[in-house]
Scaffold this active site. Structure first.
Site, PDB file in Angstrom:
ATOM      1  CB  CYS A 135      -0.916  -0.012   1.226  1.00 32.73           C
ATOM      2  SG  CYS A 135      -1.892   1.489   1.374  1.00 32.73           S
ATOM      3  CB  CYS A 138      -0.619   2.467   4.060  1.00 34.49           C
ATOM      4  SG  CYS A 138      -2.092   1.778   3.326  1.00 34.49           S
ATOM      5  CG  ASP A 139       3.157   1.192   4.473  1.00 34.44           C
ATOM      6  OD1 ASP A 139       2.695   1.698   5.504  1.00 34.44           O
ATOM      7  OD2 ASP A 139       2.981  -0.004   4.167  1.00 34.44           O
TER       8      ASP A 139
END
Ligand code: NAP
Length: 313
Positions: A135, A138-139
């Protein structure tokens, strides 16, 4: 006894939320059950630019999904968080058994979507969250000014690589062939991006490190040559993002609903092989898995629930 809903929608991605919206508008008592956050894969998609009418600069998956959830609720669909453990889909009343309780309905729409395929290299499990991610939204920020590698050659890999290039100092796409599968318009942007590099005919064979992933061995699929890639000593880590497609979330329905390589088989009106059970979105056999096709499936499935309930009264 539990309430018997007209429609239970399992999964709150674009297909499930649109099904909830249409079922709610049809004045069917509707419950949407979701185990995690709303949105499915869209919840981890940074930019949505191909949903019709979506011209808002920088529209993200989560912002689009938040509006879809609000819209479904506005028309009366209830939303519940639970993890469904088993389903009994035959018969006039369908039963879904969750960790928190049992849910009954005259019709069910299966909209559980799909989850990212693992990269498939040695030691992968050990380094998920310690260098490996699926992701970018997300990261990406964890890899601000680090080196990042992306596995895959489709739309997801190339788009997410471009997103990652806003954070990382260098992004290298590792692709098993010597040309991308991604849409030409996406490829053009990628080839023009000065931070994007390509490693063709290559797969990741193994990832290594102690606590954090600090090296990997890649393999040239044509020559068989193995090459070790190490993190810059000043960084001590690099990012490895996998975007090589998806596996369907259908294990729960095995033995009841007809599946083809894990995807649910439906007709054009989203009927599965079981009367009163419909499927919508990425979980079903189809040629194009997009927000717009998921939403369309959800709308059709909800209208078919209304028809089924009217006909079986
Ligand atoms: P995809 O189109 O199936 O592409 C998967 C990529 O991963 C392919 O390039 C494939 O290589 C590679 N791959 C598959 N298995 C592999 C393995 N074991 N090892 C190494 N590489 C492997 O998947 P996706 O990019 O996630 O897209 C899924 C769907 O969503 C598609 O329909 C796509 O069009 C859509 N999508 C659209 C957008 C958009 O329109 N903006 C954005 C994201 C996704 P090969 O090419 O060699 O098969």
């Amino acid at each position: 006894m539990s309430k018997i809903y007209d429609v239970i929608v399992l999964g709150a991605g674009p297909a499930g939320l649109t099904a909830g919206l249409y079922a709610g508008r049809a004045r069917l008592s509707t419950l949407i059950i979701e185990k995690g956050q709303d949105g499915g894969q869209i919840a981890i998609t940074n930019e949505i630019e191909n949903y019709p009418g979506q011209m808002v600069e920088g529209e993200s998956g989560p912002s689009l999904i938040a509006r879809m959830t609000e819209q479904a609720k506005k028309f009366g669909a209830e939303r519940c968080s639970d993890v469904i453990k088993s389903v009994e889909l035959q018969g006039d009343v369908k039963k879904l058994v969750g960790a928190k309780g049992e849910y009954l309905a005259k019709t069910v729409i299966l909209a559980t979507g799909a989850f990212p395929k693992p990269i498939g290299c040695k030691n992968e499990g050990k380094f998920v969250g310690k260098g490996i991610s699926f992701c970018a939204t997300c990261d990406a920020s964890f890899f601000e000014d680090f080196e990042v590698y992306v596995v895959g050659g489709g739309d997801s890999a190339v788009e997410e690589a471009m997103y990652l290039s806003k954070f990382a100092r260098k992004v290298t796409i590792i692709h098993r062939r010597n040309e991308l599968r991604a849409a030409k318009s996406i490829q053009e942007k990628a080839f023009a991006n000065p931070k994007l590099f390509f490693m063709w005919d290559t797969v990741v064979d193994e990832v290594c490190g102690d606590e954090l992933m600090d090296s990997m061995i890649v393999k040239n699929v044509k020559t068989g040559e193995l090459t070790k890639i190490e993190a810059d000593p000043d960084d001590g880590i690099f990012g490895l993002f996998g975007f090589i497609g998806y596996n369907p979330n259908s294990a729960l329905f095995e033995g009841q609903v007809e599946l083809d390589r894990g995807y649910i088989v439906t007709d054009a009106d989203m009927h599965t092989n079981i009367p009163g059970v419909f499927a919508a979105g990425d979980i079903r056999v189809k040629s194009l898995r997009q927000v717009v096709t998921a939403a369309a499936d959800g709308a059709i499935a909800a209208m078919q629930c209304e028809k089924y309930i009217a006909e079986t009264k």
